[in-house]
Design an enzyme around this catalytic site. Structure first.
Site, PDB file in Angstrom:
ATOM      1  N   HIS A  15      -3.400  -2.567  -0.465  1.00  0.00           N
ATOM      2  CA  HIS A  15      -2.636  -1.979  -1.566  1.00  0.00           C
ATOM      3  C   HIS A  15      -1.498  -1.107  -1.035  1.00  0.00           C
ATOM      4  CE1 HIS A  15      -2.296   1.503  -4.577  1.00  0.00           C
ATOM      5  NE2 HIS A  15      -1.743   0.469  -5.181  1.00  0.00           N
ATOM      6  N   SER A  16      -0.318  -1.243  -1.615  1.00  0.00           N
ATOM      7  CA  SER A  16       0.802  -0.331  -1.397  1.00  0.00           C
ATOM      8  C   SER A  16       1.141  -0.189   0.092  1.00  0.00           C
ATOM      9  CB  SER A  16       0.473   1.019  -2.052  1.00  0.00           C
ATOM     10  OG  SER A  16       1.613   1.824  -2.199  1.00  0.00           O
TER      11      SER A  16
END
Length: 308
Positions: A110-111
């Protein structure tokens, strides 16, 4: 099967740095490495783990390992004088894979974790069976003519003194996190709890003190907030991203980061095969829609298994 109905802590000794993780699933099963975003921690994957335990028919042959990056969660901070360079996180993965003797495994990221995983998958394709990016695609890049200014701002940000002794209640910490994110209260609490350390009471009598009166400070390393002294140029980022050869999927929220749309425009042309899924949600869509994420991952991994 052992360990399938509980979430447990792990730790890894990487040279002079201890990293921690949360895990669930049978320890003998193939790992799925989950990597969190900037200033988050392993707890951002707790909703997915909880769904996995409830729906034992999905990913029942996998072991989920959610890592705390250095300086985040319960992992140790980098040594005195060190900093948090982007590519040093890639180096951490190289060491972690060597330590565990992991061959090609699936990564969900994620991210910021997605950017690190993308660089790792490009440079070490033999180590990554598949890559699932969550609300992130490509890299944060900057025009070459901004290099000098980026260097100056990055180095000056390191000399700012951070107040690491400031104390606050858990409620205050949750409110602060909500102020700078699109997290729900429930999900903010999960991440914040793993980001706090309780301040030891000194001479006060703690009997009868309610939890709202307990004071904490942040566990995370203040150096994480310094500005990066360098950025990849767009051309460099595109070249790096184009070397990702494993099966790749993007899962993003319809109210997530605008950089996903920009990333698809700037980086998708160099990708051989890409599956995309848009879900209703924000930047932490993997927490909001964990129930939907689980079968998506299960289907993606199953497709790869049958195609080999």
């Amino acid at each position: 099967m052992a360990d399938t109905n509980e979430i447990y802590e792990l730790s890894y000794q990487l040279d002079d740095l201890t990293l921690t993780a949360l895990a669930c699933g049978n320890k003998a099963h193939e790992p799925v490495l989950c990597l969190h975003g900037y200033l988050d921690n392993a707890a951002s994957y707790l909703p997915l783990m909880q769904q996995m335990m409830q729906k034992s028919d999905l990913l029942s042959d996998r072991r989920i390992i959610a890592l705390d990056w250095p300086g985040h969660g319960h992992s140790e901070h980098r040594s005195v004088g060190a900093h948090y360079h982007f590519f040093d996180y890639v180096s951490d993965l190289v060491t972690l894979f060597s330590l565990n003797n992991w061959q090609a495994i699936d990564i969900v990221a994620h991210s910021m974790g997605a950017m690190i995983a993308s660089a790792f998958a490009a440079a070490f394709p033999e180590k990554v069976k598949s890559l699932t990016l969550i609300d992130s695609f490509g890299f944060i890049c900057a025009p070459e003519e901004q290099m000098t200014d980026q260097l100056r701002r990055g180095l000056l940000s390191r000399v700012k003194s951070a107040n690491t002794t400031r104390s606050f209640t858990e409620e205050t910490a949750v409110k602060a996190r909500l102020h700078v994110s699109d997290l729900t209260v429930e999900h903010a609490k999960l991440i914040v709890k793993r980001s706090l350390i309780e301040i030891e009471p000194k001479s006060m009598d703690t009997v009868g003190v309610d939890s709202a009166s307990i004071l904490y400070r942040w566990r995370s390393d203040p150096r994480l907030r310094s500005v990066s002294p360098y950025r990849l140029s767009l051309k460099q980022g595109q070249q790096l991203f184009s070397d990702i050869k494993c099966p790749l999927q993007l899962i993003y929220g319809d109210k997530g980061m605008k950089m996903v749309v920009t990333g698809l425009k700037n980086f998708s042309s160099g990708v051989n095969s890409l599956q995309t899924t848009k879900l209703s949600g924000g930047h932490h869509v993997h927490m909001e829609k964990a129930e939907e994420l689980l079968p998506i991952l299960h289907h993606f991994f199953s497709e790869i298994k049958t195609s080999v």
